[in-house]
Design a protein around this motif. Sequence first.
Motif, PDB file in Angstrom:
ATOM      1  N   ASP A  23       8.014 -12.325-109.487  1.00  0.00           N
ATOM      2  CA  ASP A  23       7.060 -11.081-109.674  1.00  0.00           C
ATOM      3  C   ASP A  23       8.087 -10.003-110.338  1.00  0.00           C
ATOM      4  OD1 ASP A  23       5.032 -12.680-108.792  1.00  0.00           O
ATOM      5  OD2 ASP A  23       5.177 -11.805-106.943  1.00  0.00           O
ATOM      6  N   MET A  24       8.957  -9.807-109.900  1.00  0.00           N
ATOM      7  CA  MET A  24       9.962  -8.741-110.222  1.00  0.00           C
ATOM      8  C   MET A  24      10.406  -8.602-111.530  1.00  0.00           C
ATOM      9  SD  MET A  24      13.678  -7.681-108.382  1.00  0.00           S
ATOM     10  CE  MET A  24      13.894  -5.907-108.389  1.00  0.00           C
ATOM     11  N   LEU A  25      10.827 -10.001-112.043  1.00  0.00           N
ATOM     12  CA  LEU A  25      11.342 -10.323-113.395  1.00  0.00           C
ATOM     13  C   LEU A  25      10.379 -10.408-114.179  1.00  0.00           C
ATOM     14  CD1 LEU A  25      14.427 -12.554-112.363  1.00  0.00           C
ATOM     15  CD2 LEU A  25      14.596 -10.224-112.494  1.00  0.00           C
ATOM     16  N   GLN A  26       8.978 -10.274-113.821  1.00  0.00           N
ATOM     17  CA  GLN A  26       7.979 -10.530-115.014  1.00  0.00           C
ATOM     18  C   GLN A  26       7.958  -9.161-115.565  1.00  0.00           C
ATOM     19  OE1 GLN A  26       6.508 -13.193-116.193  1.00  0.00           O
ATOM     20  NE2 GLN A  26       7.952 -14.241-114.838  1.00  0.00           N
ATOM     21  N   CYS A  27       8.406  -8.052-115.129  1.00  0.00           N
ATOM     22  CA  CYS A  27       8.031  -6.596-115.971  1.00  0.00           C
ATOM     23  C   CYS A  27       9.247  -6.090-116.235  1.00  0.00           C
ATOM     24  CB  CYS A  27       7.204  -5.538-114.888  1.00  0.00           C
ATOM     25  SG  CYS A  27       8.238  -5.092-113.423  1.00  0.00           S
ATOM     26  N   PRO A  28       9.419  -5.291-117.496  1.00  0.00           N
ATOM     27  CA  PRO A  28      10.603  -4.749-117.824  1.00  0.00           C
ATOM     28  C   PRO A  28      11.647  -4.069-116.885  1.00  0.00           C
ATOM     29  CG  PRO A  28       8.961  -4.663-119.532  1.00  0.00           C
ATOM     30  CD  PRO A  28       8.261  -5.338-118.141  1.00  0.00           C
ATOM     31  N   SER A  29      10.763  -3.050-116.156  1.00  0.00           N
ATOM     32  CA  SER A  29      11.525  -2.341-115.210  1.00  0.00           C
ATOM     33  C   SER A  29      11.942  -3.027-114.263  1.00  0.00           C
ATOM     34  CB  SER A  29      10.621  -1.261-114.828  1.00  0.00           C
ATOM     35  OG  SER A  29       9.458  -1.734-114.079  1.00  0.00           O
ATOM     36  N   GLY A  30      11.443  -3.958-113.867  1.00  0.00           N
ATOM     37  CA  GLY A  30      12.083  -4.901-112.673  1.00  0.00           C
ATOM     38  C   GLY A  30      13.211  -5.848-112.965  1.00  0.00           C
ATOM     39  N   GLN A  31      13.248  -6.150-114.434  1.00  0.00           N
ATOM     40  CA  GLN A  31      14.355  -6.897-114.962  1.00  0.00           C
ATOM     41  C   GLN A  31      15.383  -6.017-115.105  1.00  0.00           C
ATOM     42  OE1 GLN A  31      12.919  -8.248-118.927  1.00  0.00           O
ATOM     43  NE2 GLN A  31      11.389  -9.612-118.001  1.00  0.00           N
ATOM     44  N   GLN A  32      15.095  -4.704-115.700  1.00  0.00           N
ATOM     45  CA  GLN A  32      16.284  -3.922-115.839  1.00  0.00           C
ATOM     46  C   GLN A  32      16.870  -3.262-114.459  1.00  0.00           C
ATOM     47  OE1 GLN A  32      15.591   0.014-117.538  1.00  0.00           O
ATOM     48  NE2 GLN A  32      17.379  -0.327-118.797  1.00  0.00           N
ATOM     49  N   LEU A  33      16.194  -3.228-113.512  1.00  0.00           N
ATOM     50  CA  LEU A  33      16.501  -2.997-112.227  1.00  0.00           C
ATOM     51  C   LEU A  33      17.669  -3.957-111.329  1.00  0.00           C
ATOM     52  CD1 LEU A  33      16.800  -1.064-109.772  1.00  0.00           C
ATOM     53  CD2 LEU A  33      14.484  -2.214-108.769  1.00  0.00           C
TER      54      LEU A  33
END
Length: 122
Positions: free
Chosen positions: A52-62
């Motif tokens: 789920d985290m890697l599905q959104c750009p901000s999660g990917q960047q974090l």
Amino acid sequence: MKRILFTGGPHGGKTTLVNSVRRMLQAAGYHVLQVSEAATAMIHAVGPEIHDMLQCPSGQQLFQVALTRNQIVNERGVEALASFCKSNLQKDVVILFERGVLDGSGFVENAEDWAQILSQLE
């Protein structure tokens, strides 16, 4: 001190190759240190929610910022240990890197995103 970097996609055989090269170098008399890839430990730390985290750009960047920081710390730590071994054990030392900091650049959309990740490390 020699350094060898192994890179490639997920499940490409890096760990198998690193283990084989490690045994070969040790048999040849080298003191071998290894920097394992940080991503696997980070993914396990987050758990199933990583998807789920890697599905959104901000999660990917974090995730990439945290991963890159972790990888840098691991690499510097092993480099320090290798220097000590070389000086005190009087043996040829080889460091095997299973992936490296720059591997993260292959998991972002573009060079600008990678530059932004690197800027957050300062």
